[in-house]
Design a protein around this motif. Structure first.
Motif, short mmCIF file in Angstrom:
data_model
loop_
_atom_site.label_atom_id
_atom_site.label_comp_id
_atom_site.label_asym_id
_atom_site.label_seq_id
_atom_site.Cartn_x
_atom_site.Cartn_y
_atom_site.Cartn_z
N HIS A 198 23.67 8.01 -12.49
CA HIS A 198 23.20 7.99 -13.87
C HIS A 198 23.91 9.11 -14.62
CE1 HIS A 198 20.50 11.13 -12.27
NE2 HIS A 198 20.22 11.47 -13.53
N CYS A 199 23.85 9.06 -15.95
CA CYS A 199 24.71 9.93 -16.76
C CYS A 199 23.97 10.56 -17.93
CB CYS A 199 25.90 9.12 -17.27
SG CYS A 199 27.07 10.09 -18.27
N TYR A 200 24.39 11.80 -18.25
CA TYR A 200 23.89 12.54 -19.40
C TYR A 200 25.06 12.78 -20.37
CZ TYR A 200 19.96 13.32 -16.30
OH TYR A 200 18.90 13.13 -15.45
N GLU A 201 24.89 12.36 -21.62
CA GLU A 201 25.94 12.49 -22.63
C GLU A 201 25.76 13.80 -23.38
OE1 GLU A 201 29.29 11.06 -24.98
OE2 GLU A 201 28.48 10.62 -22.98
N THR A 202 26.80 14.63 -23.35
CA THR A 202 26.79 15.91 -24.05
C THR A 202 27.50 15.75 -25.40
OG1 THR A 202 28.87 16.65 -23.08
CG2 THR A 202 26.88 17.09 -21.83
N ASN A 203 27.69 16.85 -26.10
CA ASN A 203 28.26 16.77 -27.44
C ASN A 203 29.77 16.90 -27.50
OD1 ASN A 203 25.64 16.57 -28.55
ND2 ASN A 203 25.42 18.79 -28.55
N GLU A 204 30.36 17.67 -26.58
CA GLU A 204 31.79 17.95 -26.67
C GLU A 204 32.30 18.52 -25.34
OE1 GLU A 204 32.56 21.06 -29.44
OE2 GLU A 204 31.06 22.41 -28.59
N TRP A 205 33.62 18.72 -25.29
CA TRP A 205 34.25 19.23 -24.08
C TRP A 205 33.68 20.57 -23.65
CZ3 TRP A 205 36.49 18.40 -19.81
CH2 TRP A 205 37.18 19.42 -19.15
N ASN A 206 33.36 21.45 -24.60
CA ASN A 206 32.81 22.76 -24.23
C ASN A 206 31.49 22.63 -23.49
OD1 ASN A 206 34.96 24.17 -25.29
ND2 ASN A 206 33.96 24.62 -27.24
N ASP A 207 30.72 21.58 -23.78
CA ASP A 207 29.48 21.35 -23.04
C ASP A 207 29.76 20.94 -21.60
OD1 ASP A 207 27.94 21.85 -25.33
OD2 ASP A 207 28.06 19.77 -25.98
N ILE A 208 30.81 20.13 -21.40
CA ILE A 208 31.22 19.79 -20.04
C ILE A 208 31.54 21.06 -19.26
CG2 ILE A 208 33.00 18.64 -18.66
CD1 ILE A 208 31.24 16.61 -19.92
N ARG A 209 32.27 21.96 -19.91
CA ARG A 209 32.60 23.25 -19.29
C ARG A 209 31.34 24.03 -18.92
NH1 ARG A 209 34.23 27.42 -23.60
NH2 ARG A 209 31.98 27.17 -23.88
N ASP A 210 30.39 24.09 -19.86
CA ASP A 210 29.19 24.90 -19.63
C ASP A 210 28.32 24.31 -18.52
OD1 ASP A 210 30.10 26.51 -21.65
OD2 ASP A 210 28.72 25.75 -23.17
N TRP A 211 28.20 22.98 -18.47
CA TRP A 211 27.46 22.36 -17.37
C TRP A 211 28.15 22.63 -16.04
CZ3 TRP A 211 22.65 20.87 -17.33
CH2 TRP A 211 22.04 20.39 -18.49
N GLY A 212 29.49 22.54 -16.03
CA GLY A 212 30.23 22.84 -14.81
C GLY A 212 29.99 24.26 -14.34
N ASP A 213 29.96 25.21 -15.28
CA ASP A 213 29.70 26.60 -14.93
C ASP A 213 28.30 26.78 -14.38
OD1 ASP A 213 32.22 27.47 -15.65
OD2 ASP A 213 31.63 28.16 -17.65
N ARG A 214 27.34 26.05 -14.94
CA ARG A 214 25.96 26.16 -14.44
C ARG A 214 25.88 25.73 -12.99
NH1 ARG A 214 20.45 24.24 -17.37
NH2 ARG A 214 20.91 26.19 -18.43
N PHE A 215 26.49 24.59 -12.66
CA PHE A 215 26.44 24.14 -11.26
C PHE A 215 27.24 25.07 -10.35
CE2 PHE A 215 25.28 20.15 -13.44
CZ PHE A 215 24.11 19.87 -12.75
N ALA A 216 28.33 25.62 -10.87
CA ALA A 216 29.13 26.54 -10.07
C ALA A 216 28.32 27.77 -9.67
CB ALA A 216 30.37 26.96 -10.85
#
Length: 282
Positions: A198-216
């Protein structure tokens, strides 16, 4: 033919999950997806975050029990119910803490449950947290053509794009929309009938970065991506939750006009990830 997109737009609003370890699963979504949790009288948990919601029920297995779509108004819900009844689809009433009275569920030919109703409000609209609207759900199936026929001709989804094996001519993937977004449901041909992600839609590329950092920070490595899908043209990455269910974070998903003809893509890694290696279902 009337479709969901043109007459009764529907948007994914919550998932109902089964879990063998519900407390671990609840803790994962509370900690990593900014979701508040409330214990329910039946032993399940209600989780809500900014534009995302979930029910988690204890069970002897883990996975998806149902996906629920918001029709936006009682009028639209009644119109959909009438169309489904006219097309011979069995309908069962359902009570949900996230939906107004009158919600109902259907089952596809392989037994998957889909709920339709009117949301009691935008999930977690007043709660703080990172952006990530629950947006789509995907399955693997051994009967791809039958699933497409049911969801298009009975329920009213519209085909946005398909993926075809160029050597055999066999259809391998189908992306289906229920409103103006490229897909809220998709199916891959596979050797099993199972929930894919399943998927969560964010607002922009910077959000993808921030989610990646959170999981990291939690030492949770990416399962797939980052990359960009061909169908839908969205940026993405995937991780797994406490039960090893796959979840995706996406941005820039294509907005699709009702008049747009379905696209056809070749079955290759570039289609699933134009940036590099892809996860090919089998």
């Amino acid at each position: 033919m009337q479709t969901l997109q043109t007459s009764t737009p529907a948007r994914l609003c919550y998932l109902h999950l089964a879990s063998k370890a519900p407390q671990q699963q609840v803790d994962f979504y509370r900690r990593l997806l900014d979701m508040d949790s409330q214990a329910q009288a039946d032993g399940s948990w209600l989780l809500q975050g900014p534009q995302r919601a979930m029910l988690v029920s204890p069970a002897d297995h883990s996975g998806l029990l149902a996906a629920a779509y918001d029709l936006g108004s009682p009028t639209s819900l009644s119109l959909l119910r009438a169309r489904l009844t006219e097309r011979g689809c069995a309908i069962d009433a359902i009570d949900s803490p996230l939906l107004e009275a009158g919600a109902f569920q259907i089952r596809d030919p392989q037994g998957r449950q889909t709920v339709f109703g009117v949301s009691r409000g935008t999930p977690g609209s007043l709660l703080p947290g990172m952006p990530g609207r629950l947006q789509h759900v995907v399955f693997q199936t051994t009967e791809l053509e039958a699933m497409i026929d049911f969801y298009v001709n009975t329920v009213g989804f519209t085909v946005s794009d398909t993926v075809v094996d160029q050597q055999s001519g066999q259809l391998t993937t189908c992306f289906l929309r229920s409103d103006d977004e490229h897909h809220s449901l998709a199916f891959f041909r596979g050797s099993k009938n199972e929930w894919d992600h399943h998927c969560y839609e964010t607002n922009e590329w910077n959000d993808i970065r921030d989610w990646g950092d959170r999981f990291a920070k939690e030492r949770i490595t990416l399962f797939f991506g980052p990359g960009r899908h061909g169908p839908g043209n969205n940026l993405f990455f995937m991780v797994v939750d406490a039960d090893r269910n796959r979840l995706e974070f996406s941005a820039e998903l294509e907005i699709t006009e009702a008049s747009r003809p379905a696209g056809v893509w070749p079955q290759e890694e570039y289609t699933l990830n134009s940036w590099g290696r892809a996860w090919i279902r089998s």
